[in-house]
Write an enzyme that holds these catalytic residues in place. Sequence first.
Site, short mmCIF file in Angstrom:
data_model
loop_
_atom_site.label_atom_id
_atom_site.label_comp_id
_atom_site.label_asym_id
_atom_site.label_seq_id
_atom_site.Cartn_x
_atom_site.Cartn_y
_atom_site.Cartn_z
N ASP A 199 0.87 -1.18 0.00
CA ASP A 199 0.00 0.00 0.00
C ASP A 199 0.91 1.22 0.00
O ASP A 199 2.14 1.10 -0.14
CB ASP A 199 -0.96 -0.02 1.21
CG ASP A 199 -2.29 0.63 0.85
OD1 ASP A 199 -2.29 1.82 0.49
OD2 ASP A 199 -3.32 -0.06 0.91
N HIS A 273 -3.12 2.92 -4.54
CA HIS A 273 -2.54 2.47 -3.26
C HIS A 273 -1.10 1.98 -3.48
O HIS A 273 -0.66 1.03 -2.84
CB HIS A 273 -3.38 1.34 -2.64
CG HIS A 273 -4.67 1.82 -2.05
ND1 HIS A 273 -4.78 2.30 -0.77
CD2 HIS A 273 -5.92 1.90 -2.58
CE1 HIS A 273 -6.04 2.65 -0.52
NE2 HIS A 273 -6.75 2.43 -1.60
N GLU A 340 -10.33 2.15 -5.02
CA GLU A 340 -10.14 3.57 -4.72
C GLU A 340 -9.10 4.27 -5.58
O GLU A 340 -8.35 5.12 -5.09
CB GLU A 340 -9.75 3.73 -3.23
CG GLU A 340 -10.81 3.22 -2.28
CD GLU A 340 -10.43 3.36 -0.82
OE1 GLU A 340 -11.25 3.86 -0.04
OE2 GLU A 340 -9.30 2.95 -0.44
N TYR A 431 -15.89 -4.97 8.48
CA TYR A 431 -14.64 -4.25 8.66
C TYR A 431 -14.27 -4.19 10.14
O TYR A 431 -14.96 -3.58 10.95
CB TYR A 431 -14.72 -2.85 8.03
CG TYR A 431 -14.25 -2.85 6.59
CD1 TYR A 431 -14.41 -3.99 5.79
CD2 TYR A 431 -13.62 -1.76 6.02
CE1 TYR A 431 -13.97 -4.02 4.47
CE2 TYR A 431 -13.17 -1.78 4.70
CZ TYR A 431 -13.36 -2.91 3.94
OH TYR A 431 -12.91 -2.94 2.65
N TRP A 477 -8.00 -3.54 8.55
CA TRP A 477 -7.06 -2.52 8.07
C TRP A 477 -6.34 -1.98 9.30
O TRP A 477 -6.95 -1.84 10.38
CB TRP A 477 -7.82 -1.40 7.34
CG TRP A 477 -8.61 -1.93 6.18
CD1 TRP A 477 -9.95 -2.18 6.14
CD2 TRP A 477 -8.09 -2.32 4.91
NE1 TRP A 477 -10.30 -2.69 4.92
CE2 TRP A 477 -9.18 -2.79 4.14
CE3 TRP A 477 -6.83 -2.32 4.33
CZ2 TRP A 477 -9.04 -3.25 2.84
CZ3 TRP A 477 -6.68 -2.77 3.03
CH2 TRP A 477 -7.77 -3.23 2.29
N GLU A 479 -4.30 0.97 9.80
CA GLU A 479 -3.77 2.33 9.99
C GLU A 479 -3.60 2.64 11.48
O GLU A 479 -2.58 3.14 11.91
CB GLU A 479 -4.71 3.37 9.38
CG GLU A 479 -4.67 3.48 7.87
CD GLU A 479 -5.69 2.59 7.20
OE1 GLU A 479 -6.09 1.56 7.81
OE2 GLU A 479 -6.10 2.90 6.06
#
Length: 628
Positions: A199, A273, A340, A431, A477, A479
């Site tokens: 990414d 990404h 995206e 998610y 995910w 982050e």
Amino acid sequence: MKQITLLFACLLQLLTCFAQENISIIPLPVKLTQNEGHFILPANISISANDNPELKTALAVLSDRLTIPTGFHVILNNSGSSVIRIILNKTADPELGNEGYQLSVTPKKVIITANQPAGVFYGVQSFLQLLPPEIESNSLVNSKTWSAPCVSITDYPRFGWRGLMLDVSRHFFTKEEVKKYMDQMVMYKYNVLHLHLSDDQGWRIEIKSLPQLTGVGAWRVNRTGLWGEFLPALANEKSSDGGFYTQDDMREMIRYAKDRNITILPEIDVPAHSLALIASFPNLSCTQLPYSVNAGFRSPVRDDNALCIGNDSVFMMLDKIFTELAALFPCEYIHVGGDEAYKGFWSDCPKCQKRMKDENLKNVDELQSYFVKRIEVILKSKGKKLIGWDEILEGGLAPEATVMSWRGMKGGIDAAKMNHHVVMTPWDYCYLDLYQGESSVEPLTYGMCRLTDSYNYDPVPDSVDEKYILGGQGNLWTERVYNIRQMEYMTWPRALALAEVYWSPKASRNWDNFIARMEMQFPRLDAGGIKYALSAYNVIYTPVRAKDNRGLSVKISTEIKGLDIYYTFDGTNPDPYYPKYNGEPIYFPLGATQITANTFRNGKQVGKQVTIKKDELNTRLNQGRHQY
Ligand code: ACM
Ligand code: ZN
């Protein structure tokens, strides 16, 4: 008085016995009958099994669990008199398929029968869940009777694809941490580990022909604090944070996974990404600007993080990458991302525009579709199938692509209607990086996916043929997942709910029954040192617009039924001596600016105390965001 005390003690013992008798297996087996009596684990445990090397790991996992916490001994033999017998069917039982098993626990013996080693592995997991929670402990537990209730179980999965996705790009997790995650996955019969290997924030897999990818792309400047607020790289600052898996590391992880019936699905996220790839090879983007790997800062201008589709070097580079990945990973699929993509740089790029003209592509969506179709040809030539996020539908789906539907179910429905295979991972149900309860008492993240959302979701919409739905995943995910403890906290118990969605028959879904079993899993997770969230015990504030002119009112609820809620407006700590919430919307008294509430069961606090400002409730009401 003495008699009353005795009666009370007996009652307590009875209740404790009853609690131990309840069977807490997650995911719920297809057929389960509880019979009279118990199997008591002897201090010398004889286990017999077919002579099959593929049973080695199931036997090792079983032996470890039956010896480490108990201090007992396991003797492996082929004797018909063993107390635990593992039998691979000579003639396959069609009901069980490749992953199903039968488990019989009687006072004298335990028998696990399956067609394949995978079924044995799952039979072992179910048997372990019948033993006391301390069986998950990694140190000796004294003075325990290691007993399991007698049962007959026949069990097999609803879906063949039961995945968890782990983003190892945004935060890198070591080989040992990923193995630990796999150990946790298999307790609940997950069989796909999708690794998001690239990414903007890091490239995580060695590509031998392109050492620059990990030399540059795996490293970023080191920042501590809140993701998204970090400073960009300073002039001449060293990139020291990150890491990657060598191909030898990955082979070891793949072996570890295979021994536990897990397939590792690799993802290289292209065409967007891709900043870590572009930082390593700046000529691959449309603008060809120099970038460093993003360390978690928000760029004030849009980064050109997409590959230039007009540039043939991009396809040559991807051919090299996918050639090595195809040789490394046994998984039949390679995930190519596709999500995206900002397509604006393609619109302004002469090379991309030329490509569109030469290939007769009407718009940039078709340009992305051209890219994915070309990648599918590359993958096919290496014997692999392509899977991508649902944006790969835009501009036309590649002929044999499988779609991972994340922006909701629609992409999956559209793909299934075109007779393409689908893996369902709609963000609002699956998610694992989203809030799982009232945001003010959770670590900072975004969005909302409660335990109820995950449990109540079904991966097969009415309008599609079930045969196209391979299964589903929970996606983590990372982050804001800075370490393995947070990885566990975000995963469990939502992934317990999803495990049941993907394994158990839809008709057996029952929230209250699931919660009762989930609560019995918590001591198991505690014994194994695995962190989990208790967010489902916290209050949910739902602002209500009053019909009269009495201003704002608020409803308070909880996901878990039967809890008592106590509240106050004065900022002190509510307990069972405070006003009890009665289920009706309550109005703010004149001048009150906030409300504080907490949940209790049998007088014992079970939730986190949550205070919310009236202004915040008004904001949520006006934004239509009722339950953050
Ligand atoms: C995604 O969440 N961008 C697949
Ligand atoms: Zn371009």
